[in-house]
Scaffold this motif. Structure first.
Motif, PDB file in Angstrom:
ATOM      1  N   ALA A 168      14.467  14.268  29.070  1.00  0.00           N
ATOM      2  CA  ALA A 168      14.005  15.614  28.716  1.00  0.00           C
ATOM      3  C   ALA A 168      12.687  15.533  27.954  1.00  0.00           C
ATOM      4  N   SER A 209      14.769  15.610  33.610  1.00  0.00           N
ATOM      5  CA  SER A 209      14.336  16.628  32.650  1.00  0.00           C
ATOM      6  C   SER A 209      15.471  17.599  32.355  1.00  0.00           C
ATOM      7  N   ALA A 210      16.195  17.975  33.410  1.00  0.00           N
ATOM      8  CA  ALA A 210      17.295  18.945  33.222  1.00  0.00           C
ATOM      9  C   ALA A 210      18.408  18.341  32.372  1.00  0.00           C
ATOM     10  N   SER A 269      15.391  23.399  32.311  1.00  0.00           N
ATOM     11  CA  SER A 269      14.014  23.184  31.831  1.00  0.00           C
ATOM     12  C   SER A 269      13.016  24.162  32.453  1.00  0.00           C
ATOM     13  N   TYR A 307      13.251  19.113  19.203  1.00  0.00           N
ATOM     14  CA  TYR A 307      14.057  18.273  20.105  1.00  0.00           C
ATOM     15  C   TYR A 307      13.840  16.788  19.791  1.00  0.00           C
ATOM     16  N   VAL A 324       7.269  22.643  32.744  1.00  0.00           N
ATOM     17  CA  VAL A 324       7.770  21.341  33.212  1.00  0.00           C
ATOM     18  C   VAL A 324       7.854  21.306  34.734  1.00  0.00           C
ATOM     19  N   GLY A 384      19.998  16.542  29.527  1.00  0.00           N
ATOM     20  CA  GLY A 384      19.532  16.261  28.165  1.00  0.00           C
ATOM     21  C   GLY A 384      20.651  16.518  27.180  1.00  0.00           C
ATOM     22  N   LEU A 385      20.251  16.772  25.942  1.00  0.00           N
ATOM     23  CA  LEU A 385      21.266  17.003  24.912  1.00  0.00           C
ATOM     24  C   LEU A 385      22.114  18.225  25.249  1.00  0.00           C
ATOM     25  N   GLY A 386      21.518  19.169  25.986  1.00  0.00           N
ATOM     26  CA  GLY A 386      22.242  20.386  26.375  1.00  0.00           C
ATOM     27  C   GLY A 386      23.516  20.079  27.139  1.00  0.00           C
ATOM     28  N   LEU A 415       8.821  17.064  28.680  1.00  0.00           N
ATOM     29  CA  LEU A 415       8.178  17.964  27.719  1.00  0.00           C
ATOM     30  C   LEU A 415       6.811  17.439  27.295  1.00  0.00           C
ATOM     31  N   PHE A 425      17.570  26.934  29.652  1.00  0.00           N
ATOM     32  CA  PHE A 425      17.392  25.734  28.828  1.00  0.00           C
ATOM     33  C   PHE A 425      17.804  24.495  29.604  1.00  0.00           C
ATOM     34  N   LYS A 426      18.984  24.597  30.267  1.00  0.00           N
ATOM     35  CA  LYS A 426      19.507  23.439  30.978  1.00  0.00           C
ATOM     36  C   LYS A 426      18.538  22.969  32.046  1.00  0.00           C
ATOM     37  N   MET A 478       8.779  26.266  30.987  1.00  0.00           N
ATOM     38  CA  MET A 478       8.155  25.400  29.981  1.00  0.00           C
ATOM     39  C   MET A 478       6.932  24.723  30.568  1.00  0.00           C
TER      40      MET A 478
HETATM   41  N1  PFF Z   1      17.130  20.579  29.806  1.00  0.00           N
HETATM   42  C1  PFF Z   1      17.172  19.883  28.542  1.00  0.00           C
HETATM   43  C2  PFF Z   1      18.597  19.813  28.026  1.00  0.00           C
HETATM   44  O1  PFF Z   1      19.507  20.387  28.611  1.00  0.00           O
HETATM   45  O2  PFF Z   1      18.808  19.186  26.989  1.00  0.00           O
HETATM   46  C3  PFF Z   1      16.296  20.489  27.486  1.00  0.00           C
HETATM   47  C4  PFF Z   1      14.937  20.875  27.911  1.00  0.00           C
HETATM   48  C5  PFF Z   1      14.084  19.908  28.456  1.00  0.00           C
HETATM   49  C6  PFF Z   1      14.557  22.181  27.829  1.00  0.00           C
HETATM   50  C7  PFF Z   1      12.840  20.275  28.913  1.00  0.00           C
HETATM   51  C8  PFF Z   1      13.320  22.571  28.283  1.00  0.00           C
HETATM   52  C9  PFF Z   1      12.484  21.603  28.814  1.00  0.00           C
HETATM   53  F1  PFF Z   1      11.314  21.962  29.233  1.00  0.00           F
END
Ligand code: PFF
Length: 469
Positions: free
Chosen positions: A334, A23-24, A243, A108, A248, A26-28, A338, A240-241, A246
């Protein structure tokens, strides 16, 4: 039968860690973290990011895991169970998480769709011989730019919608299979593949002539580049990174095995996530600098610069495919987390099957996401609609990242630090006394009471423009 036995969950602590890391990551990691590190003072930015991970992100992730595992419920019901009050206002904190996860997914999923589209293009050799102009035009077409004034059922408008829906079909199918048989199995395949592909891309990048300039961009230590805005963005990035806020990590916490150490697991996740970002940086910046191109952030870096440069390298087409495939895996992990938040919430709160809940969510995200798909560019089909001065795409991002994420994070820290009884927190974090980690738990509680909420309040007020540094 106990709730623990009837409820789906992770099969082992290692898999739980892998899914939470999924989850952590991701595109980030690919378009935010490496670029922010490079422009924010390199090693200096990393030190600041680590400070916020330690003081803000880890205490909040520990709290979320605790709330989830102690209640074994979804993000909303967990607060009702822990307070013993079905009408507790704390359930709103869970609602904020569910709402934020929807808002993030609304955009996303479109971006994940662009990644799917580029993975397909790379597989079919579409990037061979592209130029700066054709790479830009290709990206504009992929995001539906120029759709304004066109019929809705035209190729330019429907192309991004198609890929966005495909993402939801893939994610919805995995989610409906369940936690152990769906999410866990998918992540078990995707994460090792992601690491392997990333290492291949990084090794190729590092062996290019002139790669050293990319390394200097990423790892130089320059505190003069650290402005107050950089410091605040590091805090936002940590949320954001990892998660957070949320729902999650509350949801995933509710699937954790009883013997998992909830104080050390978040640290492992954060460190592994930073390693992925650094590897992504090592795959991208040496290549960019080796070709004498200015690095940029965000979509332009991922969808224009990278195809342009990689396609000029020997084995570039294969590397591009590897790169977009690993990015698709990252986006999938990710997205899975979500979509899982509102799925288990709907399923448990309204007593409907997981499959039905997943379907309802995917249809909802699919429908609202069309607004984002048509507004990623101002010339898109819905590009002319503005709320709070922003198009749909930016609005969903703004509301979730600047507003709901810090509000949710603040209340989670306050709940774990003040509302949960000290002995309950200690019991959950020590696995009922078996871990013998009293001083660590006391330290975490001090952070949760006196440090984390204050720092989060600063992000929130700044994000809203109420205070400016
Ligand atoms: N952590 C994911 C990223 O860095 O792309 C984005 C993300 C996923 C944000 C899940 C929040 C979340 F709940």
């Amino acid at each position: 039968m106990s709730a623990e036995k009837t409820r789906d969950g992770f099969s082992s602590t290692l898999l739980a860690l892998m899914v939470a890391l999924g989850s952590a990551v991701g595109l980030g990691n690919i378009w935010k973290f490496p670029y922010m590190t490079g422009t924010g003072g390199g090693g200096a930015f990393l030190v600041i990011y680590l400070f916020f991970v330690f003081c803000v992100a880890l205490p909040i992730m520990i709290s979320e895991f605790t709330i989830g595992r102690r209640s074994r419920k979804n993000a909303v019901a967990s607060f009702k169970v822990l307070t013993g009050n079905p009408h507790t206002p704390w359930a709103l904190t869970g609602f904020i998480g569910v709402l934020s996860s929807y808002l993030i997914m609304f955009f996303y999923s479109c971006v994940a769709g662009w990644v799917y589209c580029y993975t397909f293009k790379a597989a079919t050799g579409a990037f061979a011989g592209i130029t700066k102009d054709s790479a830009g035009a290709m990206f504009m077409a992929a995001i539906g730019a120029g759709g304004a004034g066109q019929p809705f059922f035209s190729k330019i408008v429907l192309a991004p919608v198609f890929w966005h829906i495909l993402v939801l079909v893939v994610i919805g199918t995995i989610i409906s299979l369940g936690v152990a048989k769906g999410i866990e199995k998918a992540v078990q395949v995707m994460m090792p593949a992601l690491f392997a592909l990333l290492i291949i891309c990084a090794v190729r990048a590092l062996t290019l002539p002139g790669a050293g300039a990319g390394l200097r961009f990423l790892f130089h230590v320059d505190f003069s580049q650290v402005t107050p805005a950089v410091v605040l963005s590091a805090m936002g990035l940590a949320f954001f990174k990892l998660s957070l806020a949320m729902g999650v990590m509350i949801t995933y916490g509710s699937y954790f095995t009883s013997d998992a150490d909830l104080t050390s697991s978040p640290l492992k996740i954060a460190v592994a996530d930073i390693c992925v970002s650094m590897l992504a940086g090592l795959a991208i910046f040496p290549t960019v600098f080796s070709f004498g191109v200015e690095p940029g952030a965000g979509p332009g870096l991922l969808f224009i610069t990278i195809p342009l440069i990689f396609s000029q390298m020997p084995f570039g087409q294969i590397l591009l495919f590897a790169f977009f495939l690993l990015t698709a895996f990252a986006a999938n992990g990710a997205m899975l987390s979500l979509v899982e938040v509102p799925t288990i919430w709907l399923s448990e709160e309204f007593n409907i099957s997981r499959k039905k809940a997943a379907l309802i969510n995917c249809v909802l995200i699919g429908a609202v996401g069309v607004l984002s798909a048509g507004s990623a560019d101002a010339t898109g089909y819905f590009g002319g609609f503005k709320f709070l001065g922003r198009g749909f795409f930016d609005l969903f991002d703004f509301l979730s990242s600047n507003l709901l994420m810090p509000i949710g994070g603040f209340f989670i820290a306050v709940f774990a630090g003040y509302v949960m009884k000290k002995q309950d927190l200690a019991a959950e974090l020590s696995n009922n006394g078996t871990l013998n980690n009293e001083s660590r738990v006391n330290f975490i509680r001090i952070l949760l009471r006196y440090v984390t909420p204050l720092l989060v309040l600063v992000i929130l007020l700044n994000g809203l423009g109420i205070i400016k540094f």
